[in-house]
Design a protein around this motif. Structure first.
Motif, PDB file in Angstrom:
ATOM      1  N   TYR A  30       6.108  -0.733  -9.142  1.00 49.19           N
ATOM      2  CA  TYR A  30       6.925   0.047  -8.076  1.00 49.19           C
ATOM      3  C   TYR A  30       8.466   0.414  -8.565  1.00 49.19           C
ATOM      4  O   TYR A  30       9.498   1.655  -7.845  1.00 49.19           O
ATOM      5  CB  TYR A  30       7.390  -1.009  -6.782  1.00 49.19           C
ATOM      6  N   VAL A  33       9.140   3.791 -11.119  1.00 44.68           N
ATOM      7  CA  VAL A  33       8.318   4.669 -10.299  1.00 44.68           C
ATOM      8  C   VAL A  33       9.377   5.150  -9.420  1.00 44.68           C
ATOM      9  O   VAL A  33      10.614   6.136  -8.945  1.00 44.68           O
ATOM     10  CB  VAL A  33       6.933   4.352  -9.870  1.00 44.68           C
ATOM     11  N   SER A  34      10.087   4.123  -8.863  1.00 48.56           N
ATOM     12  CA  SER A  34      11.883   4.822  -7.906  1.00 48.56           C
ATOM     13  C   SER A  34      12.730   4.451  -8.223  1.00 48.56           C
ATOM     14  O   SER A  34      13.223   5.776  -7.786  1.00 48.56           O
ATOM     15  CB  SER A  34      11.615   3.120  -6.594  1.00 48.56           C
ATOM     16  N   GLU A  38      10.816   8.849  -8.071  1.00 45.96           N
ATOM     17  CA  GLU A  38       9.757   8.893  -6.570  1.00 45.96           C
ATOM     18  C   GLU A  38      10.325   8.028  -5.580  1.00 45.96           C
ATOM     19  O   GLU A  38      10.878   7.118  -5.728  1.00 45.96           O
ATOM     20  CB  GLU A  38       9.046   8.731  -7.102  1.00 45.96           C
ATOM     21  N   SER A  39      10.111   8.183  -4.395  1.00 47.88           N
ATOM     22  CA  SER A  39      10.709   7.500  -3.262  1.00 47.88           C
ATOM     23  C   SER A  39       9.525   7.357  -2.330  1.00 47.88           C
ATOM     24  O   SER A  39       8.665   8.059  -2.345  1.00 47.88           O
ATOM     25  CB  SER A  39      11.953   8.369  -2.694  1.00 47.88           C
ATOM     26  N   ILE A  41       6.881   7.023   0.379  1.00 45.76           N
ATOM     27  CA  ILE A  41       5.268   6.567   0.315  1.00 45.76           C
ATOM     28  C   ILE A  41       4.782   6.372  -0.964  1.00 45.76           C
ATOM     29  O   ILE A  41       3.775   5.589  -1.747  1.00 45.76           O
ATOM     30  CB  ILE A  41       3.938   6.920   1.316  1.00 45.76           C
ATOM     31  N   THR A  42       5.215   7.426  -1.624  1.00 41.28           N
ATOM     32  CA  THR A  42       4.766   8.348  -3.339  1.00 41.28           C
ATOM     33  C   THR A  42       4.492   6.891  -3.751  1.00 41.28           C
ATOM     34  O   THR A  42       3.968   6.860  -4.553  1.00 41.28           O
ATOM     35  CB  THR A  42       4.904   9.322  -3.672  1.00 41.28           C
ATOM     36  N   ALA A  43       6.018   6.500  -3.834  1.00 43.29           N
ATOM     37  CA  ALA A  43       6.698   5.383  -4.855  1.00 43.29           C
ATOM     38  C   ALA A  43       5.738   3.835  -4.483  1.00 43.29           C
ATOM     39  O   ALA A  43       5.401   2.945  -5.255  1.00 43.29           O
ATOM     40  CB  ALA A  43       8.154   4.871  -4.404  1.00 43.29           C
ATOM     41  N   ARG A  44       5.548   4.091  -3.734  1.00 42.65           N
ATOM     42  CA  ARG A  44       4.091   2.826  -3.106  1.00 42.65           C
ATOM     43  C   ARG A  44       3.014   2.532  -3.293  1.00 42.65           C
ATOM     44  O   ARG A  44       2.329   1.700  -3.822  1.00 42.65           O
ATOM     45  CB  ARG A  44       4.282   2.248  -1.550  1.00 42.65           C
ATOM     46  N   LEU A  45       2.187   4.011  -3.483  1.00 41.98           N
ATOM     47  CA  LEU A  45       1.552   4.587  -3.770  1.00 41.98           C
ATOM     48  C   LEU A  45       0.946   4.281  -5.089  1.00 41.98           C
ATOM     49  O   LEU A  45       0.024   4.154  -5.629  1.00 41.98           O
ATOM     50  CB  LEU A  45       0.564   5.726  -2.916  1.00 41.98           C
ATOM     51  N   VAL A  46       1.443   4.862  -5.690  1.00 44.89           N
ATOM     52  CA  VAL A  46       1.635   5.365  -7.264  1.00 44.89           C
ATOM     53  C   VAL A  46       1.412   3.866  -7.742  1.00 44.89           C
ATOM     54  O   VAL A  46       0.153   3.689  -8.742  1.00 44.89           O
ATOM     55  CB  VAL A  46       2.440   5.678  -8.092  1.00 44.89           C
ATOM     56  N   THR A  49      -2.670   3.243  -7.403  1.00 46.56           N
ATOM     57  CA  THR A  49      -3.455   4.081  -8.600  1.00 46.56           C
ATOM     58  C   THR A  49      -3.494   3.710 -10.164  1.00 46.56           C
ATOM     59  O   THR A  49      -4.795   3.790 -10.700  1.00 46.56           O
ATOM     60  CB  THR A  49      -3.149   5.315  -8.526  1.00 46.56           C
TER      61      THR A  49
END
Length: 209
Positions: A30, A33-34, A38-39, A41-46, A49
């Motif tokens: 996280y 990614v942040s 990315e920020s 919900i996207t940063a939290r979901l990647v 995956t």
């Protein structure tokens, strides 16, 4: 009882390690990614995956192996990609602190992947211990029932075509109508009539009442 206790405590230990490793690995991914655009919900979901792909691929592989089927190539490929992705993300997270920092950061991801595989091994061994087919105990095949020559109802078990042909013929001797013909038995079991004749020739013909 002792074996069951060992299996349960081992599974609990594996799950505990997996849970801790998953939380740390997720946090590392996280933050990575942040810090790269990315920020929200996207940063939290990647990060989900990555580890989710490992879990899904492991389940497919487990299901295929337990069912005796060929493991799909996509499952193997997905498992490999997921492992590379989650370990790579953790390594990248610790690169600012040098080689040692990268190795320390990568350890939770390695522990998570190892926990997944250990859990799969436990599941396979538990299934094998409860399945008699996996322990070399061939099942008996019930192939028919009928009146035996002694006049009682009996059930015949067999594991070969020859035994099934013989059992069918013997059961028909005292049944209603005529005994089963060689042609019928040959067609039913998919063998040559000469083979059927050879098998049933060992049976004494029925005595007239």
């Amino acid at each position: 009882m002792v074996e069951r206790l060992i299996r349960i405590t081992t599974a609990l230990a594996v799950l505990a390690v997996a849970a801790v490793a998953a939380v740390i690995s997720y946090q590392h991914a996280y933050e990575l990614v942040s810090s790269h655009g990315e920020s929200g919900i996207t940063a939290r979901l990647v990060p989900f995956t990555m580890d989710g792909l490992i879990w899904a691929a492991s389940m497919v592989i487990l299901d295929a192996s337990r069912g005796g089927r060929h493991v799909p190539g996509l499952a193997k490929w997905s498992l490999g990609v997921g492992i590379v992705a989650t370990v790579g993300a953790n390594v990248a997270h610790g690169m600012n602190h040098g080689i040692v920092g990268a190795l320390v950061s990568a350890w939770p991801a390695v522990a998570l992947v190892g926990s997944f595989e250990l859990l799969m091994m436990l599941t396979r061994s538990a299934a094998a211990s409860t399945n008699p087919y996996d322990q070399g105990e061939p099942p008996s095949v019930v192939i028919g029932s009928g009146l035996t020559q002694g006049g009682t109802i009996g059930t015949t078990t067999a594991q070969s075509t020859e035994d099934m042909i013989l059992a069918d013929y013997v059961a028909s001797l005292n049944g209603p109508g005529k005994p089963l013909s060689q042609r019928f038995l040959a067609d039913r079991h998919g063998v040559d009539r000469r083979k059927v004749k050879q098998i049933i020739s060992t049976v004494a013909p029925p005595q007239p009442g």
